[in-house]
Design a protein around this motif. Structure first.
Motif, PDB file in Angstrom:
ATOM      1  N   LEU A  51      -1.792 -35.081  33.357  1.00  0.00           N
ATOM      2  CA  LEU A  51      -3.153 -35.368  32.927  1.00  0.00           C
ATOM      3  C   LEU A  51      -3.070 -36.190  31.647  1.00  0.00           C
ATOM      4  N   LEU A  52      -3.583 -37.421  31.721  1.00  0.00           N
ATOM      5  CA  LEU A  52      -3.481 -38.354  30.602  1.00  0.00           C
ATOM      6  C   LEU A  52      -4.858 -38.706  30.059  1.00  0.00           C
ATOM      7  N   GLY A  53      -4.860 -39.148  28.809  1.00  0.00           N
ATOM      8  CA  GLY A  53      -6.086 -39.601  28.177  1.00  0.00           C
ATOM      9  C   GLY A  53      -5.960 -39.515  26.673  1.00  0.00           C
ATOM     10  N   ALA A  54      -6.719 -40.337  25.984  1.00  0.00           N
ATOM     11  CA  ALA A  54      -6.709 -40.315  24.525  1.00  0.00           C
ATOM     12  C   ALA A  54      -7.334 -39.025  24.009  1.00  0.00           C
ATOM     13  N   SER A  55      -7.141 -38.763  22.736  1.00  0.00           N
ATOM     14  CA  SER A  55      -7.777 -37.599  22.121  1.00  0.00           C
ATOM     15  C   SER A  55      -9.287 -37.686  22.325  1.00  0.00           C
ATOM     16  N   GLY A  56      -9.892 -36.587  22.746  1.00  0.00           N
ATOM     17  CA  GLY A  56     -11.325 -36.573  22.988  1.00  0.00           C
ATOM     18  C   GLY A  56     -11.726 -37.011  24.382  1.00  0.00           C
ATOM     19  N   ALA A 186      -0.281 -26.469  31.676  1.00  0.00           N
ATOM     20  CA  ALA A 186       0.520 -26.717  30.481  1.00  0.00           C
ATOM     21  C   ALA A 186      -0.191 -27.767  29.634  1.00  0.00           C
ATOM     22  N   ASP A 187      -0.766 -27.325  28.519  1.00  0.00           N
ATOM     23  CA  ASP A 187      -1.584 -28.197  27.669  1.00  0.00           C
ATOM     24  C   ASP A 187      -0.733 -28.745  26.525  1.00  0.00           C
ATOM     25  N   LEU A 202      10.025 -30.641  30.550  1.00  0.00           N
ATOM     26  CA  LEU A 202       9.273 -31.155  31.694  1.00  0.00           C
ATOM     27  C   LEU A 202      10.089 -31.078  32.982  1.00  0.00           C
ATOM     28  N   GLU A 203      11.398 -31.285  32.885  1.00  0.00           N
ATOM     29  CA  GLU A 203      12.254 -31.101  34.057  1.00  0.00           C
ATOM     30  C   GLU A 203      12.190 -29.657  34.544  1.00  0.00           C
ATOM     31  N   LEU A 204      12.163 -28.719  33.607  1.00  0.00           N
ATOM     32  CA  LEU A 204      12.063 -27.308  33.953  1.00  0.00           C
ATOM     33  C   LEU A 204      10.755 -27.025  34.677  1.00  0.00           C
ATOM     34  N   LEU A 205       9.646 -27.529  34.143  1.00  0.00           N
ATOM     35  CA  LEU A 205       8.345 -27.297  34.768  1.00  0.00           C
ATOM     36  C   LEU A 205       8.274 -27.926  36.155  1.00  0.00           C
ATOM     37  N   ARG A 206       8.836 -29.116  36.292  1.00  0.00           N
ATOM     38  CA  ARG A 206       8.789 -29.760  37.605  1.00  0.00           C
ATOM     39  C   ARG A 206       9.656 -29.002  38.611  1.00  0.00           C
ATOM     40  N   LEU A 217      -0.199 -28.395  36.349  1.00  0.00           N
ATOM     41  CA  LEU A 217      -1.010 -29.442  35.726  1.00  0.00           C
ATOM     42  C   LEU A 217      -0.604 -29.513  34.269  1.00  0.00           C
ATOM     43  N   VAL A 218      -0.084 -30.658  33.843  1.00  0.00           N
ATOM     44  CA  VAL A 218       0.442 -30.789  32.487  1.00  0.00           C
ATOM     45  C   VAL A 218      -0.234 -31.965  31.790  1.00  0.00           C
TER      46      VAL A 218
END
Length: 271
Positions: A51-56, A186-187, A202-206, A217-218
Motif C-alpha cells: 500500500l503506497l501513498g504520500a503522507s496523508g 503491517a503499517d 519484508l522477505e519474512l512477511l512475504r 497488506l503492508v
C-alpha cells in the motif's frame, strides 16, 4: 487402485481463491473531513499487497477501517467473513483477534523477555493469565516455534529492550503469528530500519504470506521495496485509489504520480 494423496494448495491456487478481505466503494470521514473516497480492495490468500501513498493519502486509515477503528461512512468492508460496517462490540473483538498487526513502533514490553512478548499474542485465546507464568506449555512451545521461524529463538530469554530494531520487529511478527491470524496488516513496518534490515523483514512477511496462505497488506513509503517484495500494489492519493495492479505491470515511473501534484493515471485490475 491407489487413492490420491492430499497436497497443499500451491501459491498460485491460493491467489485464485476467494478474497479474505473485500472492500467496495469505501468512504471514511472524520466529521465533515473526508479521508477515503470510493476505495476498492481485495486481499487473497497467499499474496502480499503493498500500500503506497504520500503522507496523508489515507494508508493508515484504510488499514484501520479493516478492523473497525475508522468511521466507515459509505461502501462495504468484509474481512474474514465479518461485515465490518455492521459489527457489535463483541464481534469486533473476534474480528480483531483474527487480524495480526505489525507496526512501525514495535509496541513491545521492553523489560519483559522476548518469549513473554510473543506469548502476549495469545492473550485472546488464553484468557486472563499471569504474564510471568500463566501461559500453558502448549502456548510456550508454539511461541518458541514462531521465534525459531523468524530467526531469533536464541534470544527468547533476553529482555526485548536489548534487541536491535530489526530483531524487535521480528519479535512483533512472531507475536502477530501467535494470534493464528487469517490476515496480517503491517503499517510501515520497516520505516525505522536500515535498507538491509528492511529487506529481511519484508522477505519474512512475504514468506509468511506464501507459505501459510495468510494475505499481508503492508504500507510502505519506499518504491523499490514495494516493487521488490509485493505481488500487487495499491496506491492512494488524497484518499482516492489511483493504482491497483500486479507489481509486475508497474515500475517507479508509473508509481511516481502518487507523490506528484498532478497525480497518476488510474491503473486498476479490479481489486
Amino acid at each position: 487402485m491407489s487413492t490420491p494423496t492430499q497436497t497443499q494448495p500451491t501459491t498460485a491456487e491460493l491467489r485464485q481463491a476467494l478474497p479474505l478481505v473485500t472492500v467496495r466503494g469505501l468512504d471514511v470521514a472524520y466529521g465533515d473531513q473526508p479521508v477515503l473516497s470510493g476505495v476498492n480492495l481485495d486481499l487473497r490468500p497467499g499474496e502480499m499487497v503493498a500500500l503506497l501513498g504520500a503522507s496523508g493519502s489515507g494508508k493508515s486509515t484504510l488499514m484501520k477501517s479493516l478492523t473497525g477503528f475508522a468511521p466507515i461512512t459509505g461502501g462495504s468492508v468484509r474481512v474474514v467473513g465479518y461485515d465490518v460496517t455492521n459489527l457489535l462490540r463483541g464481534e469486533l473483538q473476534k474480528l480483531r483477534s483474527d487480524v495480526g498487526q505489525v507496526f512501525q513502533q514495535f509496541n513491545l514490553i521492553p523489560r519483559m523477555s522476548v518469549l513473554t512478548n510473543v506469548l502476549t499474542g495469545a492473550l485472546h485465546a488464553a484468557g486472563p493469565v499471569n504474564l510471568a507464568g500463566g501461559f500453558s506449555g502448549k502456548h510456550r512451545k508454539l511461541a518458541m516455534h514462531y521465534l525459531d521461524r523468524v530467526g531469533i529463538a536464541h534470544k527468547a530469554k533476553d529482555p526485548a529492550r536489548s534487541l536491535s530494531g530489526g530483531q524487535q520487529q521480528r519479535v512483533a511478527i512472531a507475536r502477530a503469528l501467535m494470534q493464528q491470524p487469517r490476515v496480517i496488516l503491517a503499517d510501515e513496518p520497516v520505516a525505522s530500519l536500515d535498507p538491509k534490515l528492511a529487506d529481511s523483514v519484508l522477505e519474512l512477511l512475504r514468506g509468511i504470506a506464501t507459505e501459510d496462505g495468510i494475505p499481508v497488506l503492508v504500507s510502505l513509503h519506499v518504491l523499490p521495496l514495494a516493487l521488490a517484495h509485493s505481488d500487487r500494489i495499491v496506491g492512494l492519493r488524497h484518499g482516492e485509489m489511483l493504482v491497483s495492479a500486479p507489481t509486475a505491470r508497474l515500475d517507479a515511473a508509473k508509481l511516481a504520480g502518487l507523490y506528484s501534484q498532478e497525480g497518476a493515471n488510474h491503473d486498476d485490475d479490479g481489486a
